[in-house]
Scaffold this motif. Structure first.
Motif, PDB file in Angstrom:
ATOM      1  N   VAL A 276       9.872  -4.677 -92.273  1.00  0.00           N
ATOM      2  CA  VAL A 276       8.109  -4.794 -92.589  1.00  0.00           C
ATOM      3  C   VAL A 276       8.307  -6.460 -91.753  1.00  0.00           C
ATOM      4  O   VAL A 276       7.704  -6.274 -91.213  1.00  0.00           O
ATOM      5  N   ARG A 277       9.904  -6.770 -91.625  1.00  0.00           N
ATOM      6  CA  ARG A 277       9.478  -8.134 -91.035  1.00  0.00           C
ATOM      7  C   ARG A 277       9.762  -7.929 -89.800  1.00  0.00           C
ATOM      8  O   ARG A 277       9.333  -8.629 -89.088  1.00  0.00           O
ATOM      9  N   LEU A 278      10.765  -6.943 -89.447  1.00  0.00           N
ATOM     10  CA  LEU A 278      10.946  -6.262 -88.065  1.00  0.00           C
ATOM     11  C   LEU A 278       9.685  -5.978 -87.432  1.00  0.00           C
ATOM     12  O   LEU A 278       9.531  -6.507 -86.265  1.00  0.00           O
ATOM     13  N   ARG A 279       8.739  -5.219 -88.124  1.00  0.00           N
ATOM     14  CA  ARG A 279       7.861  -4.831 -87.369  1.00  0.00           C
ATOM     15  C   ARG A 279       6.705  -5.986 -87.025  1.00  0.00           C
ATOM     16  O   ARG A 279       5.933  -5.812 -85.900  1.00  0.00           O
ATOM     17  N   VAL A 280       6.416  -6.691 -87.963  1.00  0.00           N
ATOM     18  CA  VAL A 280       5.456  -7.753 -88.191  1.00  0.00           C
ATOM     19  C   VAL A 280       5.853  -8.811 -86.840  1.00  0.00           C
ATOM     20  O   VAL A 280       5.238  -8.976 -85.751  1.00  0.00           O
ATOM     21  N   ILE A 281       7.445  -8.804 -86.405  1.00  0.00           N
ATOM     22  CA  ILE A 281       7.962 -10.087 -85.397  1.00  0.00           C
ATOM     23  C   ILE A 281       8.054  -8.389 -84.158  1.00  0.00           C
ATOM     24  O   ILE A 281       7.151  -9.508 -82.889  1.00  0.00           O
ATOM     25  N   ALA A 282       7.703  -7.481 -83.990  1.00  0.00           N
ATOM     26  CA  ALA A 282       7.499  -6.969 -82.966  1.00  0.00           C
ATOM     27  C   ALA A 282       6.027  -6.998 -82.173  1.00  0.00           C
ATOM     28  O   ALA A 282       5.791  -6.571 -81.678  1.00  0.00           O
ATOM     29  N   ASP A 283       5.180  -6.636 -84.140  1.00  0.00           N
ATOM     30  CA  ASP A 283       3.902  -6.045 -83.299  1.00  0.00           C
ATOM     31  C   ASP A 283       3.455  -7.836 -82.735  1.00  0.00           C
ATOM     32  O   ASP A 283       2.863  -7.868 -81.267  1.00  0.00           O
ATOM     33  N   HIS A 284       3.454  -8.494 -83.450  1.00  0.00           N
ATOM     34  CA  HIS A 284       3.689 -10.009 -82.218  1.00  0.00           C
ATOM     35  C   HIS A 284       3.598 -10.707 -81.418  1.00  0.00           C
ATOM     36  O   HIS A 284       2.574 -11.492 -80.876  1.00  0.00           O
ATOM     37  N   VAL A 285       4.779 -10.850 -81.470  1.00  0.00           N
ATOM     38  CA  VAL A 285       5.354 -10.421 -80.363  1.00  0.00           C
ATOM     39  C   VAL A 285       5.163  -9.662 -78.493  1.00  0.00           C
ATOM     40  O   VAL A 285       4.456 -10.946 -77.836  1.00  0.00           O
ATOM     41  N   ARG A 286       4.438  -9.000 -79.207  1.00  0.00           N
ATOM     42  CA  ARG A 286       3.732  -8.101 -78.100  1.00  0.00           C
ATOM     43  C   ARG A 286       1.768  -8.651 -78.142  1.00  0.00           C
ATOM     44  O   ARG A 286       2.087  -9.236 -76.856  1.00  0.00           O
ATOM     45  N   SER A 287       1.795  -8.563 -79.459  1.00  0.00           N
ATOM     46  CA  SER A 287       0.317  -9.512 -79.350  1.00  0.00           C
ATOM     47  C   SER A 287       0.554 -10.744 -78.428  1.00  0.00           C
ATOM     48  O   SER A 287      -0.821 -11.027 -77.576  1.00  0.00           O
ATOM     49  N   GLY A 288       1.382 -12.062 -78.831  1.00  0.00           N
ATOM     50  CA  GLY A 288       1.143 -13.356 -78.366  1.00  0.00           C
ATOM     51  C   GLY A 288       1.165 -12.993 -76.524  1.00  0.00           C
ATOM     52  O   GLY A 288       0.813 -13.414 -76.028  1.00  0.00           O
ATOM     53  N   LEU A 289       2.320 -12.482 -76.081  1.00  0.00           N
ATOM     54  CA  LEU A 289       2.903 -12.357 -74.630  1.00  0.00           C
ATOM     55  C   LEU A 289       1.559 -11.469 -74.000  1.00  0.00           C
ATOM     56  O   LEU A 289       0.771 -12.142 -73.517  1.00  0.00           O
ATOM     57  N   MET A 290       0.427 -10.669 -74.671  1.00  0.00           N
ATOM     58  CA  MET A 290      -0.476 -10.366 -74.225  1.00  0.00           C
ATOM     59  C   MET A 290      -1.939 -10.998 -73.858  1.00  0.00           C
ATOM     60  O   MET A 290      -2.852 -11.213 -73.275  1.00  0.00           O
ATOM     61  N   LEU A 291      -2.158 -11.996 -75.501  1.00  0.00           N
ATOM     62  CA  LEU A 291      -2.779 -12.956 -75.102  1.00  0.00           C
ATOM     63  C   LEU A 291      -2.668 -14.094 -73.826  1.00  0.00           C
ATOM     64  O   LEU A 291      -3.562 -14.567 -74.031  1.00  0.00           O
TER      65      LEU A 291
END
Length: 884
Positions: A276-291
């Motif tokens: 779950v933590r790894l999936r949170v990291i993968a999702d949020h890094v992408r979101s941060g990049l795009m924002l």
């Protein structure tokens, strides 16, 4: 099938069927009621609602979206992500249910060789609104679906509206059946994860009113023009087509997950909590990049706060996986490489993106370090008292220091103590309630945009103010108290819509013009000019003479002095921006601006404060550009042509196909800008940088006075210098050294006074020790010392007295008045602390009586307040708490 290939096939399919391909809008929404673009239809809302005439009969897009309302579900389900891409096809009165259903079924089930997505029809189910017999019949006819795979559901799931009076209609959703190994049989109606919704077709066909809830409203009739709004989840289709378990394992996301696992020494798939933590990291890094690519930077409010929360959740998740140090420099480049195929800007702007992300990580890692110190003290206190870490301490760590409750719980658990979650939860709920009430209040202040729908339908307001300050037009609409009106009378504050206007509406950082609107028998003072919907200019006015009615002749007159100052400030903003980039380099991007007559404010991307020398250099370059009398040229051209010329497109700004390019000195300053400008740089007059400050970990702000206001500021400072030289009787060249000498003398005198005060207090040690009391088995020095030089003096005396108490179980509590404010100092001996007495508790108790707050360590603490007259009462309360 790669995600980018699905993206390409979608646009290609609909373009071949007559749809206009519309590029993705920014994640930063134009809609004032939305923080982000949360759905593919958001950029098309003005067309779907009829507020603005659609420029094409049908359109298609793949829209970037951000949603964080389900952030706690990220990583736990196969489909929840904060950043996602919504494929949409839209019809504005062109085709309706039959066309939408036919397009959807054809694209989904056509073979990959034919350009389709290649789904097996046997794996697809659909839902329809339970009363929509037309949609059910069309699915049977077009797709050949049996009745058991067409399920009727209620308004709560299969009826769309905005939640306000306006357009609405039933919807039909398409689901993919993952198979019996993923859950129970029974179709989408079971609400089981086995059935993944991949496409939603909204049939916008009714007008509704009297909206009480999502399911309680009144249908007043059919819309004159029926619209289609559909959305297919790109990530959901990608994980199905790629044969992986969830959206976190698709080609655009999985590389970050794998790199995080590698850094943490974990194997994905071995432990669900780690997964779950790894999936949170993968999702949020992408979101941060795009924002960040769309111009959002970390901050403590609004969009910046959401970004900050996402980035900090990554840091927290990495820490819980065992990675305590920085990791963004490893993760963000991986996400960049995964996303650049669909979004080349993430590679082009990666220097800016990475600096913003890395600076936020550095800041939060420092926050974590300081938070851990506070938490360690709280844990030790809890151990000594056989209690839990106080809930208010956990909330303080969370709210003030940004220290996540998950980490507080983990550290406390490792130390063998609990955390008072009840108090923490109560405080969090109180905070949420305050935020919700504030948001509701702000929402209530916004006007209902539907009032402008008919006005916008009359055509786009033409701005003539580039070439003239006075223009004759006519009144197309009047709004009073949020409702359409036929007239506005003397004394009324109203909104006027005209066919044309020479008054600038606030946008692009430039404040609205000042001026008047006059006509036959009326005059109105302009209070504000805005664009509440694209293409419509609304003038907020106070009618000062007569009555203004519909279709009246109206002449807009811009205040010439104000416009001159506004153009000076706007051109000055471009000049300061160019000077900043000259001095700091091309990475100093503008990140926001505001200018009005005589003043400009410019935010820019930079991490460090500017030195006095750097500010002087920027100011000098700006004024040299003004002295050089550069020609200011404005041109209108296609956006692609402007970018090819090197015109700067600023972060967070949105541009149409045609743009205005403003050159100052040719390529020295070349930006996309729709504002009003001077004709040569000399007209700006003067730039006077008056301040420079931080507005976030990666953004700085400069403020400047411009033109006559800059001169007036210099003149005021000259007057101050003249007064000082006259009063101190020194020439101007000696003024600085004279002030420095006086300051040094003052500091020396203050130091001597402080030493004398400390000596005076030290002489009272024998007297205070002689007055020590025996209270509750402790030797206690409890005294009020009246006025003292400072709290430091009182603290020094308390430490001397504690030392004199030696090994005895004792406490010292001294109070006094420093600079007009009461202060209390508490100190305890080691034996006193062993008996359960804590200095922090004593200081906090005294401070409460004094009308303030306090606290500190168990051995030494300080409190303060506002009412010196209650010092005696505070000491009495402390005596009672000790058993006296």
């Amino acid at each position: 099938m790669q995600t980018a290939e699905i993206h390409r096939r979608w646009l290609d399919f609909f373009e071949k069927r007559g749809h206009t391909v519309v590029p993705s809008a920014s994640l930063v929404s134009d809609d004032p009621s939305l923080m982000f673009t949360v759905a593919g239809m958001v950029p098309f809302v003005p067309y779907l609602s009829g507020l603005v005439p659609a420029p094409y009969p049908s359109a298609t897009s793949v829209q970037k979206c951000i949603r964080t309302n389900d952030i706690e579900e990220v990583g736990k389900t196969p489909r929840h992500g904060t950043f996602f891409q919504m494929c949409g096809n839209f019809s504005f009165g062109d085709y309706f249910k039959e066309g939408a259903i036919r397009f959807a079924w054809e694209l989904l089930t056509a073979s990959e060789e034919e350009g389709g997505l290649g789904f097996d029809p046997e794996d697809l189910w659909v839902t329809v609104y339970e009363e929509d017999d037309e949609a059910r019949a069309l699915w049977r006819e077009i797709a050949g679906l049996p009745d058991e795979r067409i399920q009727g559901l209620g308004k709560d799931t299969n009826y769309w509206s905005t939640g306000q009076p306006g357009p609405a209609g039933p919807c039909s959703e398409i689901f993919f059946d993952r198979g019996p190994e993923y859950g129970i049989d029974g179709g989408p109606a079971t609400d089981d994860d086995r059935y993944v919704e991949i496409w939603n077709l909204v049939f916008m066909q009714y007008a509704i009113t009297d909206v009480k809830s999502k399911t309680d409203f009144t249908i007043v009739g059919e819309l004159p023009k029926k619209n289609i709004d559909t959305g297919l989840g790109l990530e959901r289709v990608a994980f199905i087509k790629q044969g992986v378990e969830n959206m976190y394992e698709i080609d655009q996301v999985r590389p970050v997950l794998d790199r995080a696992a590698e850094l943490a020494g974990k194997v994905y798939g071995e432990n669900e909590a780690d997964d779950v933590r790894l999936r949170v990291i993968a999702d949020h890094v992408r979101s941060g990049l795009m924002l960040i690519a769309d111009g959002v930077t970390p901050s403590n409010e609004g969009r910046g706060y959401i970004l900050r929360r996402l980035l900090r959740r990554v840091i927290l998740s990495m820490r819980l996986l065992g990675v305590d140090g920085p990791s963004f420099a490893e993760l963000f480049p991986v996400s960049r490489d995964a996303m650049k195929g669909g979004y080349p800007e993430v590679e082009r702007d990666f220097d800016f993106i990475s600096r913003a992300a890395y600076a936020e990580e550095k800041t939060f890692l420092r926050t974590l370090a300081s938070g851990i110190q506070i938490l360690d003290t709280a844990v030790e206190t809890a151990k000594g008292a056989s209690a839990a870490v106080a809930g208010d301490t956990a909330f303080l760590l969370h709210d003030t220091h940004g220290f996540p409750i998950e980490l507080t719980l983990e550290i406390a658990e490792e130390a063998g103590v609990a955390v008072d979650r009840g108090v923490f939860t109560t405080l969090m709920q109180e905070q949420r309630d305050r935020a919700k009430a504030d948001a509701k209040a702000k929402k209530g202040q916004r006007a209902d945009l539907s009032v402008y729908k008919e006005l916008r339908g009359l055509g786009e307001t033409v701005f003539t103010g580039y070439d003239e300050l006075v223009h004759e037009s006519r009144v197309l609409g009047i709004v009073v108290d949020g409702a359409p009106a036929t007239e506005a009378r003397e004394g009324d504050v109203a909104e006027l819509v005209l066919a044309e206007t020479s008054l600038w509406a606030e946008s692009g950082g430039q404040d609205s013009d000042q001026g008047v609107i006059v006509g036959d028998g009326f005059e109105a003072e302009v209070l504000d000019v805005q664009r509440p919907v694209p293409g419509l200019v609304v003038h907020t006015v106070r009618v000062t003479v007569g009555t203004v009615g519909l279709d009246a002749r109206a002449e807009t007159r811009v205040d010439a002095d104000y416009r001159r100052g506004a153009t000076q400030a706007h051109s000055g903003t471009h000049i300061v921006h160019a000077a900043l980039r000259d001095v700091l380099g091309p990475n100093a991007h503008q990140a926001g601006s505001y200018n009005k007559a005589g003043y400009l404010r410019l935010d820019f991307t930079h991490s460090d404060a500017l030195s006095a020398e750097t500010k002087s250099e920027i100011e000098e370059i700006s004024n040299l550009a003004i002295r050089s009398d550069y020609e200011v040229v404005t041109r209108e051209m296609a956006l692609d042509e402007a970018k090819a010329l090197g015109a700067m497109a600023l972060f967070g700004e949105k541009y149409g196909d045609r743009v205005r390019v403003v050159d100052i000195g040719g390529p020295w300053s070349r930006e996309l800008c729709a504002g009003t400008h001077v004709s040569s740089s000399a007209e700006v007059g003067m730039i006077n940088l008056v301040s420079e400050s931080s507005v976030g970990s990666t953004n700085r702000r400069v403020e400047s006075l411009v033109g006559l206001e800059a001169f007036r500021n210099f003149a005021a400072e000259r007057t101050i210098v003249q007064q000082l030289t006259s009063g101190l009787k020194v020439p101007r060249v000696e003024l600085v050294s004279k002030v420095q000498d006086l300051s040094a003398q003052l500091r020396a005198a203050e130091k001597k006074i402080a030493a004398l005060e400390a000596e005076r207090l030290a002489q009272r040690v024998p007297e205070l020790l002689a007055g020590a009391e025996e209270i509750g088995g402790l030797r206690v020095v409890l005294a009020s010392l009246g006025r003292v030089g400072s709290a430091d003096d009182l603290r020094g005396l308390a430490l001397q007295l504690r030392e004199q108490l030696g090994s005895a179980a004792g406490a010292v509590v001294l109070a006094g008045e420093a600079d007009g404010k009461p202060v209390v100092i508490a100190a305890t001996t080691a034996a006193g602390r062993d008996s359960g007495v804590r200095a922090g508790d004593l200081a906090k108790l005294g401070a409460k009586v004094l009308g303030g707050g306090g606290g500190g360590k168990p051995d030494l603490a300080q409190g303060g307040g506002t009412d010196p007259s209650k010092i005696g009462e505070a000491l009495a309360e402390i005596r009672r708490s000790l058993g006296g």
